[in-house]
Design a protein around this motif. Structure first.
Motif, mmCIF file in Angstrom:
data_model
loop_
_atom_site.group_PDB
_atom_site.id
_atom_site.type_symbol
_atom_site.label_atom_id
_atom_site.label_comp_id
_atom_site.label_asym_id
_atom_site.label_seq_id
_atom_site.Cartn_x
_atom_site.Cartn_y
_atom_site.Cartn_z
ATOM 1 N N ILE A 177 45.672 71.158 1.738
ATOM 2 C CA ILE A 177 44.494 71.729 1.079
ATOM 3 C C ILE A 177 43.440 72.095 2.114
ATOM 4 N N GLU B 160 27.379 72.693 -1.516
ATOM 5 C CA GLU B 160 27.623 72.816 -0.082
ATOM 6 C C GLU B 160 26.339 73.045 0.708
ATOM 7 N N THR C 58 41.839 75.758 2.797
ATOM 8 C CA THR C 58 40.411 76.005 2.613
ATOM 9 C C THR C 58 39.786 76.546 3.893
ATOM 10 N N SER D 56 34.160 64.638 -0.914
ATOM 11 C CA SER D 56 34.806 65.868 -1.375
ATOM 12 C C SER D 56 35.482 66.575 -0.211
ATOM 13 N N LEU D 57 36.757 66.888 -0.401
ATOM 14 C CA LEU D 57 37.508 67.590 0.637
ATOM 15 C C LEU D 57 36.963 69.005 0.836
ATOM 16 N N ASP D 58 36.644 69.675 -0.273
ATOM 17 C CA ASP D 58 36.122 71.040 -0.179
ATOM 18 C C ASP D 58 34.818 71.072 0.613
ATOM 19 N N VAL D 59 33.956 70.118 0.321
ATOM 20 C CA VAL D 59 32.655 70.088 1.003
ATOM 21 C C VAL D 59 32.847 69.767 2.485
#
Lengths: 722, 722
Positions: free
Chosen positions: A312, A281, A316, A444-447
């Motif tokens: 998601i 990140e 997050t 990336s979804l998280d990123v």
């Protein structure tokens, strides 16, 4: 001296220049030539006449023109004499690549000190040693020899060559972003983190600063500079070495001390730095912060073309402390008009197939959502960019149109957009277009969530109480003359620990309400003092040689009645003598017993990296077992003190639980501020420990106070003169 | 009926077949033909004669051959009559794509029930409704119409079509892995998660099961099946809907209830499931677990070609609970022999340039490290794969050699290797070779750490006390006949709450040491009971109509002396009557006052998704404010009970802090087991709350106990008959 001549050097000597293509002394010259550095390049090697068509000089002092910076690519032992020669020439800076200095132990440390001495005499500023080098990408001044590093608006400052390589490679492969400068700080022997930071904060081309840190030599100065910098531009930082093994590894790597994680994170965030925990990140955070406006209201809308991603993303972002606001009714109505029946027009918005034939609808939705005053920024998740790939090529052109429209919204609406696309790795043109406008796109979804999340985080900081109050000490300004008498006596006794009565007196001088304690030297006086205090009293031994009074059976509580007090006096003195026959006994401290209340602990210490910090926790077991404490870098403001109380999980206890009345938080805040004042007033103080403090429904009682001074020789030196 | 005929169907009817290429009824047939499905394909559409060269039938019942499964691609309202027709034909399964059922509210729910009725009558098993479909990749039975999905050994089970698309795309683009089956469970109206799981656990080609879940209808059955499955093969699961907003979004998506995150995570992990929190890590976890052996000793070595990556990896693995072990002296000596002087031969290992000329050294190091008994698996981080790109092409060939060698080590040494490479996105051949041998390779350091971390996690589970004890209830087997009298009386009174005395009696029947309480109805009897008990007593009102005794001023503590007890009796009865004039008063409970000790809380409840669970926490403020509690799915074993006590952060309090003696943990464990027995014995019980329980240095006292039964009509139904 500033770093202008070093980082923006107009002439470079390459010491250890070489004709061997695998050598750094060749690669650097090759790269400077290939990338068209416009300054002068002077190879230095006594064995060569010319290298790569450039005249080679036997030593720096024999170079005809001026030399701003020397790249020293020779072994550690040669560096002192080379710097002597540089000094004669008036060289302004040197980049020392060699390892074998402070990071290797005592002998290396001695060599590093020699190098520093020579550099100091000649006013040469040093980058390194033990560094991968420095690149000024604006001027093509590339002293690393890493070709094709992307140019852009991020300054990169790291303590690991391969993390730099990682970040530069990531920028090149996954974004349209790049760098103004790269500096490997190495051992930070001369130029420190805060000096680079100051330089970057003044560089008009740098929009954000990206840092990888393992440890810092002058953390407090860095924090001060960071505080001033983040007012203008964001800093993103990853600090590794959290785990014991990680620390060991970091230790071998740069010789810098990897600091205490919790204090460090708190300190960095105090200065407005965006602290990143996952290395994936780190670059995306810098990408977002250098490209997009911070989010002002901590509120983000999510636009999805399928439920899973939306769910998601909502999880997050919520975990990141971001609010997912309701949309205005008029926004919902307009969305309803352009989306099919099954679509969710609340937030997260699910287009439910509404974009399948016409991905331009994404831009229409984005426009409506960003016009909503509840929304500070927009995260688009799902398949955008892949409609052309999955369905029909004509849709790709519509996606490109949508990308142009959305890209322009960044400027027109001054709100951030970040995009997650499942098709990112397929590199569709529409996603590249978004990046052209400064919209970050991630596979990336998280990123993607973190990337827009840091915009909200930076926005929160800019509006926070932290951002409006600096934390520079005015050492000594708040000092009371009476205090110096106490310190004088402590030092005169050869002590560093204040007696409890002395500590309480010092607290009292700064307005803390301390109990009416009295030191007595006879049993009769003890009985007399107790009678005057009324109620029950505590007796505690007062001896500079007995720090832990309970261990010596030197404490007796809940005493009343003259005879009981007299007996207790005698018993305590007897116990103390039995415990330590040669102890100097000043007497016995008589204090009124305090009523019950909420037990809290306050402590201050000088952190190795960040200087004075304060800790607060809600008493006894909660602190000892659950470590439910909060830290702040000193000095603190009233608002800071209030927030540090609220930051503990056990905070609701102070409001009164189980039918209890609330405790006096105002008195507690005042005491925290008093502690802050005292640390600011007296650089002599190493550590202060008020444990326990009993907070009552009205007022509080400092039951025990311990203050440790620095050794006499160090006293008065303001640590890191913040 | 099993799912064999549905998931391995040899003939398919496509209902709603179409000639329009954008329609699902066309795409599915196209894909079945293109991918050479070997079974029979029957298009069904009354308006067409033939589609894509296949004879088209007006209805399913008119198809000449046998039909295993029907893909129903028509709107919701048509489904009941279509299933009637399928029933006539003897169709064994149907995949219902349409939305508009339970997920949309009461009307949709009614339609869903109609569909279930018809399917039940005809023994048709249903996938969906509200599903993206199903693919059996082994037989090219692709009912989703998603072309070129990669084949492999992972079964994919999700509740979101676009998460499935994400995972399938990720497998295709970033790995050499693929799938045996994909099932979108949709509304889980008929076939439940645990049934699919049972099927996959028996499928010899499936090596791991990958799940995305928003909520489950029969969590307890799923857990039981998962427990049996994870003994043989790993399950990886991401559950979204943690946040309030996430839950809202999940709610609209599938109509399933997104469950309570903390209980859910604990329950999944109890059954050996690897629970993933970040969606980026979901597929990589499945990749590692399906390709590599679990790590037996929770110990991983890190091999790096630069300090920064090693430090971050050590931090991340430590955070994941993995041990970074010391290497054996002989390993270090051998590493020293092949690496340069500056290299770190401890763990993490830093080759410090030792691989620059010869990346084959990576394989030599890997061989030495994996031969070390302290090491269970190896994580390689840094530049491997990029030597050929950065330096010289000849190095790429050496990297390929190293990849072959390391790949074979997986089989020869039965230990895992995972690789992080900065050059992953450049797709060098060496990295593809590693994948060919089953070595996962990632461009993200965090993901690489997680990928090898889950191998350690699964290894920990397989050796844990959880893995050796199942948790199936033997409902009623432990029931005591005397208990039914208590329940009978409660229900006869029209109550569901047991009186305190009844609750304590039930606890006593199962061996819990309860205080010698006595219910009395006169002041004189109270005084008499108190005198017999000796010491101080507590008096509490006993009334089925007063649940919260303190609110009614129905509790008086610390009473002694006959007259004081008599007065207290009268006062309590008076207070109770004032509080609720029409309350039935059974009398007053006289209990001996309990000595001080550690206050704990034990509770049980029937979780919506996972059935009976137990909660434990260390008393009062710690539970109420800090939520420092642990959960377990019931029943528990002795070891489980011990661990759930240790799982609380405040655990050290029981060992005695601040000079206190340790408390009787054995008695506490026994009480937890008693609670487990009681819940197993009586499916009538809805909820049990022992609050507080005072644990003494020897023994414990249950100060208050509350038991709630299910409503009479539901009682005796064993929830999810686990």
């Amino acid at each position: 001296m500033g770093l202008e001549h070093v980082l923006n050097a107009r002439s470079v000597a390459v010491i250890g220049a070489s004709k061997v293509p695998t050598k750094r002394g060749y690669q650097t010259i090759r790269t400077l030539l290939d990338e068209h550095y416009e300054g002068s390049i002077y190879p230095v090697n006594p064995k060569e006449k010319s290298i790569l068509g450039l005249t080679c000089y036997p030593s720096v002092s024999q170079i005809p023109g001026e030399v701003d910076v020397a790249l020293v690519a020779t072994p550690a032992r040669t560096v002192p004499s080379i710097l002597e020669d540089c000094g004669k020439k008036g060289v302004k800076g040197a980049v020392i690549l060699a390892t074998g200095f402070g990071e290797t132990g005592a002998r290396g440390k001695a060599l590093e000190n020699d190098v520093l001495d020579v550099a100091g005499q000649h006013h040469i500023r040093l980058i390194g040693p033990n560094t991968s080098g420095m690149i000024n990408l604006k001027d093509n001044l590339n002293l690393v020899g890493l070709k094709d590093s992307p140019k852009g608006d991020i300054a990169l400052l790291t303590q690991s060559g391969n993390m730099a390589l990682t970040l530069i490679t990531e920028a090149k492969l996954k974004s349209r972003k790049g760098f103004t400068y790269y500096v490997g700080v190495g051992n930070e022997a001369d130029i420190r983190f805060h000096e680079y930071l100051e330089f970057f904060s003044q560089d008009p081309d740098t929009k954000a600063i990206l840092m990888y840190v393992e440890g810092m030599r002058e953390g407090r100065k860095f924090l001060q500079q960071a505080y001033r910098t983040t007012e203008k531009k964001p800093i993103v930082l990853l600090k590794s070495g959290r785990s014991a093994t990680g620390k060991k590894s970091a230790g071998s790597h740069t010789g810098a001390l990897a600091g205490m994680s919790r204090v460090a994170k708190g300190a960095f965030e105090r200065a407005g730095i965006v602290v990143i925990e996952n290395s994936d990140e780190l670059f995306p955070a810098a990408e977002a912060l250098s490209s997009l406006p911070p989010i002002k209201n901590n509120s983000i809308a999510i636009l999805a073309d399928g439920g899973g991603h939306a769910t998601i993303a909502a999880d997050t972002l919520t975990d990141l402390g971001v609010h997912i606001p309701e949309l205005q009714e008029k926004t919902k109505a307009k969305l309803r008009a352009i989306l099919p029946d099954g679509a969710a027009v609340r937030n997260p918005i699910d287009v439910a197939g509404g974009t399948d034939d016409n991905p331009r609808i994404f831009a229409e939705c984005a426009n409506l959502v960003l016009n909503d005053v509840n929304v500070g920024g927009l995260l688009i998740v799902g398949l955008f960019g892949g409609y052309g790939i999955r369905f029909a090529e004509s849709l790709a052109l519509m996606e490109e149109d949508a990308a142009h429209q959305m890209g322009k919204m960044i400027t027109s609406k001054k709100k951030a957009i970040v995009v997650h696309s499942l098709y990112n790795s397929e590199k569709p043109h529409s996603l590249d277009l978004l990046r052209y406008y400064g919209v970050p796109v991630y596979g990336s979804l998280d990123v993607a969530c973190k990337s827009i999340g840091v915009l909200a985080q930076y926005g929160r900081y800019l509006k926070s109480y932290h951002a409006v109050s600096s934390f520079v000490f005015d050492w000594g300004a708040k000092a009371k003359p009476e205090a110096s008498k106490i310190f004088d006596r402590v030092y005169a006794d050869g002590r560093t620990a204040l007696l409890e009565a002395e500590a309480k007196k010092l607290l009292g001088l700064h307005g803390a309400k301390v109990t009416r304690d009295r030191i007595v030297t006879t049993a009769e006086a003890a009985a007399q003092a107790a009678a005057e205090m009324g109620g029950k009293v505590a007796l505690k031994i007062a001896s500079p040689d007995i720090l832990h009074k309970s261990d010596a059976n030197g404490v007796m509580l809940n005493l009343s009645g003259k005879e009981r007090v007299r007996k207790a006096f005698r018993q305590i003195v007897k116990n103390a003598k039995a415990y330590k026959p040669d102890a100097t006994i000043e007497g016995v401290l008589v204090s009124p017993m305090v009523e019950k209340g909420a037990e809290v602990i306050i402590g201050t210490k000088i952190d190795d990296q960040f200087g004075p910090v304060i800790m607060y926790g809600l008493g006894g077991v909660l602190v000892e077992i659950l470590k439910d404490v909060s830290f702040r870098v000193l000095p603190i403001t009233r608002r800071s003190a209030q927030m540090m109380i609220k930051d503990t999980k056990s905070y609701p206890i102070l409001d009164g639980v189980r039918g209890d009345k609330p405790y006096d938080k105002k008195a507690l805040v005042n005491l925290l501020l008093t502690c802050s004042d005292i640390i600011e007033a007296y650089p002599q103080i190493q550590e202060m420990d008020l444990n326990p403090v009993i907070v009552h429904h009205q007022g509080l009682s400092i039951v025990d106070a311990r203050i440790l001074l620095k050794p006499f020789d160090d006293a008065g030196k303001a640590d890191a003169d913040a």
